[in-house]
Design a protein around this motif. Sequence first.
Motif, PDB file in Angstrom:
ATOM      1  N   GLU A  84       0.827  -1.205   0.000  1.00 52.27           N
ATOM      2  CA  GLU A  84       0.000   0.000   0.000  1.00 52.27           C
ATOM      3  C   GLU A  84       0.865   1.260   0.000  1.00 52.27           C
ATOM      4  O   GLU A  84       0.560   2.248  -0.677  1.00 52.27           O
ATOM      5  CB  GLU A  84      -0.936   0.003   1.207  1.00 52.27           C
ATOM      6  CG  GLU A  84      -1.880   1.200   1.221  1.00 52.27           C
ATOM      7  CD  GLU A  84      -2.787   1.253   2.432  1.00 52.27           C
ATOM      8  OE1 GLU A  84      -3.687   2.120   2.451  1.00 52.27           O
ATOM      9  OE2 GLU A  84      -2.604   0.445   3.370  1.00 52.27           O
ATOM     10  N   GLU A  87       2.270   1.969  -3.529  1.00 48.33           N
ATOM     11  CA  GLU A  87       1.204   2.512  -4.370  1.00 48.33           C
ATOM     12  C   GLU A  87       0.953   3.982  -4.057  1.00 48.33           C
ATOM     13  O   GLU A  87       0.808   4.822  -4.953  1.00 48.33           O
ATOM     14  CB  GLU A  87      -0.060   1.690  -4.135  1.00 48.33           C
ATOM     15  CG  GLU A  87      -1.292   2.182  -4.863  1.00 48.33           C
ATOM     16  CD  GLU A  87      -2.523   1.390  -4.441  1.00 48.33           C
ATOM     17  OE1 GLU A  87      -3.596   2.014  -4.294  1.00 48.33           O
ATOM     18  OE2 GLU A  87      -2.416   0.159  -4.244  1.00 48.33           O
ATOM     19  N   THR A  88       0.953   4.310  -2.776  1.00 45.38           N
ATOM     20  CA  THR A  88       0.671   5.685  -2.342  1.00 45.38           C
ATOM     21  C   THR A  88       1.808   6.630  -2.707  1.00 45.38           C
ATOM     22  O   THR A  88       1.581   7.745  -3.200  1.00 45.38           O
ATOM     23  CB  THR A  88       0.431   5.703  -0.821  1.00 45.38           C
ATOM     24  OG1 THR A  88      -0.607   4.779  -0.485  1.00 45.38           O
ATOM     25  CG2 THR A  88       0.051   7.092  -0.348  1.00 45.38           C
ATOM     26  N   ALA A  90       4.123   6.219  -5.093  1.00 44.20           N
ATOM     27  CA  ALA A  90       4.231   6.358  -6.542  1.00 44.20           C
ATOM     28  C   ALA A  90       3.206   7.350  -7.079  1.00 44.20           C
ATOM     29  O   ALA A  90       3.530   8.213  -7.914  1.00 44.20           O
ATOM     30  CB  ALA A  90       4.055   4.992  -7.209  1.00 44.20           C
ATOM     31  N   ALA A  91       1.972   7.255  -6.603  1.00 41.58           N
ATOM     32  CA  ALA A  91       0.942   8.189  -7.071  1.00 41.58           C
ATOM     33  C   ALA A  91       1.270   9.621  -6.652  1.00 41.58           C
ATOM     34  O   ALA A  91       1.080  10.570  -7.429  1.00 41.58           O
ATOM     35  CB  ALA A  91      -0.420   7.765  -6.516  1.00 41.58           C
ATOM     36  N   HIS A  92       1.786   9.791  -5.447  1.00 43.88           N
ATOM     37  CA  HIS A  92       2.080  11.135  -4.943  1.00 43.88           C
ATOM     38  C   HIS A  92       3.207  11.792  -5.739  1.00 43.88           C
ATOM     39  O   HIS A  92       3.104  12.976  -6.101  1.00 43.88           O
ATOM     40  CB  HIS A  92       2.460  11.050  -3.468  1.00 43.88           C
ATOM     41  CG  HIS A  92       2.763  12.375  -2.854  1.00 43.88           C
ATOM     42  ND1 HIS A  92       1.802  13.183  -2.283  1.00 43.88           N
ATOM     43  CD2 HIS A  92       3.938  13.061  -2.746  1.00 43.88           C
ATOM     44  CE1 HIS A  92       2.359  14.291  -1.844  1.00 43.88           C
ATOM     45  NE2 HIS A  92       3.656  14.249  -2.101  1.00 43.88           N
ATOM     46  N   VAL A  94       4.235  11.253  -8.748  1.00 46.18           N
ATOM     47  CA  VAL A  94       3.816  11.586 -10.110  1.00 46.18           C
ATOM     48  C   VAL A  94       2.988  12.867 -10.092  1.00 46.18           C
ATOM     49  O   VAL A  94       3.191  13.770 -10.917  1.00 46.18           O
ATOM     50  CB  VAL A  94       3.020  10.421 -10.734  1.00 46.18           C
ATOM     51  CG1 VAL A  94       2.335  10.866 -12.027  1.00 46.18           C
ATOM     52  CG2 VAL A  94       3.942   9.237 -11.012  1.00 46.18           C
ATOM     53  N   GLU A  95       2.076  12.971  -9.132  1.00 48.93           N
ATOM     54  CA  GLU A  95       1.191  14.126  -9.072  1.00 48.93           C
ATOM     55  C   GLU A  95       1.909  15.390  -8.620  1.00 48.93           C
ATOM     56  O   GLU A  95       1.674  16.478  -9.174  1.00 48.93           O
ATOM     57  CB  GLU A  95       0.034  13.832  -8.113  1.00 48.93           C
ATOM     58  CG  GLU A  95      -0.931  15.002  -7.954  1.00 48.93           C
ATOM     59  CD  GLU A  95      -2.039  14.713  -6.963  1.00 48.93           C
ATOM     60  OE1 GLU A  95      -2.876  15.614  -6.744  1.00 48.93           O
ATOM     61  OE2 GLU A  95      -2.078  13.598  -6.401  1.00 48.93           O
ATOM     62  N   PRO A 101       5.724   8.432 -15.683  1.00 50.91           N
ATOM     63  CA  PRO A 101       5.529   7.000 -15.928  1.00 50.91           C
ATOM     64  C   PRO A 101       6.309   6.569 -17.158  1.00 50.91           C
ATOM     65  O   PRO A 101       6.409   7.295 -18.147  1.00 50.91           O
ATOM     66  CB  PRO A 101       4.017   6.892 -16.151  1.00 50.91           C
ATOM     67  CG  PRO A 101       3.439   8.105 -15.484  1.00 50.91           C
ATOM     68  CD  PRO A 101       4.463   9.189 -15.685  1.00 50.91           C
ATOM     69  N   ARG A 105       4.462   0.006 -15.277  1.00 46.97           N
ATOM     70  CA  ARG A 105       5.009  -0.338 -13.972  1.00 46.97           C
ATOM     71  C   ARG A 105       6.432   0.169 -13.796  1.00 46.97           C
ATOM     72  O   ARG A 105       7.310  -0.538 -13.278  1.00 46.97           O
ATOM     73  CB  ARG A 105       4.965  -1.854 -13.751  1.00 46.97           C
ATOM     74  CG  ARG A 105       3.571  -2.444 -13.690  1.00 46.97           C
ATOM     75  CD  ARG A 105       2.768  -1.924 -12.521  1.00 46.97           C
ATOM     76  NE  ARG A 105       3.357  -2.327 -11.233  1.00 46.97           N
ATOM     77  CZ  ARG A 105       3.001  -1.825 -10.074  1.00 46.97           C
ATOM     78  NH1 ARG A 105       2.081  -0.877 -10.005  1.00 46.97           N
ATOM     79  NH2 ARG A 105       3.571  -2.240  -8.954  1.00 46.97           N
ATOM     80  N   LEU A 107       8.754   4.198 -13.233  1.00 51.81           N
ATOM     81  CA  LEU A 107       8.751   5.650 -13.151  1.00 51.81           C
ATOM     82  C   LEU A 107      10.143   6.179 -13.458  1.00 51.81           C
ATOM     83  O   LEU A 107      11.148   5.532 -13.146  1.00 51.81           O
ATOM     84  CB  LEU A 107       8.336   6.115 -11.750  1.00 51.81           C
ATOM     85  CG  LEU A 107       6.914   5.820 -11.275  1.00 51.81           C
ATOM     86  CD1 LEU A 107       6.727   6.320  -9.852  1.00 51.81           C
ATOM     87  CD2 LEU A 107       5.885   6.440 -12.209  1.00 51.81           C
TER      88      LEU A 107
END
Length: 308
Positions: A84, A87-88, A90-92, A94-95, A101, A105, A107
């Motif tokens: 988890e 996932e958290t 990686a999303a942060h 990028v944003e 990306p 799979r 970055l």
Amino acid sequence: MTPGHARPAVAGTLPPWALPCAPVAPFASARLAVAPGIQPLDPAEWFLIAQDYAGQMAERDRLVAEHPDWAYARTPQGEAAAAELLETVAAHVVERHGFRPDGPRALIRPDGVRVALDDLPPIATAGRLVQDDLLLMARPEGADEHVLVSGILCFPAHWTLSEKIGRPLLRIHLPVPEYPGDLARRVQRFFDGVQPGRPLWRANWHFAGGPEIVTPMREVDKTRMYAERLALTEDAWLRVERQSVLRLPRTRAVLFGVRTLVTPADGLTPAQWRDLDAVIAALPAEQGARKLGPALRARAAREAATAG
């Protein structure tokens, strides 16, 4: 296996993992100066990515590749939380931080390095994206304290992951003299109370004789560390740990992140020297001596007087 230190800096130069000034100076804030010093953290500011990113990440990559058994550790209880967390994170990034990306799979980091998200255990991969050391805590049902269930620790400030993994909070903090008792109870309440979407942060700091960022130490050697601080010269290095705490919503594990910032004493501003002098003067003598030896204490007083 214990890794060697990060390559030493050439005299008169700034190592690539250090900064010329101190963007976080805990002694400059009344709320941060004394433990636990906890305050809210804007979720958008979860990670502090600065000009030391490439230098620190190169060292993290080296440690994960050459010393995996030392750099990160896992327990079965921490696997879901680590997944988890990755996932958290990686999303942060990028944003918020412009990571790109590269296929479904992987970055591309700001330093141009490609990180595959499936090549290593999730805790190790998360630690290859950001400068923070990442330590996952969970409170087993019926237990009195949170336990360290997974972590990546590339830049330890005088401790080792192998001595702490699987241990509860009180045992993890030994042999810190101030921790048992009221501080331990306050920290546990803090871990119990942190809520998803409402991260918190605090900061820790000390001075060291050099800019080395990889400084492991066994618990039995802690008294030697305190003695060495007393002998520091005026040309010491400030080491700040910007510590963030965040609860993961699905697994309910608590992340304790540690972003290490290394700055030469000459990089402190006059106002920071003045604040440092005031904080040390207000501490109990023994605690103040562990923070600042005689030479640095004298310099802080002199710089504070000059600052006015």
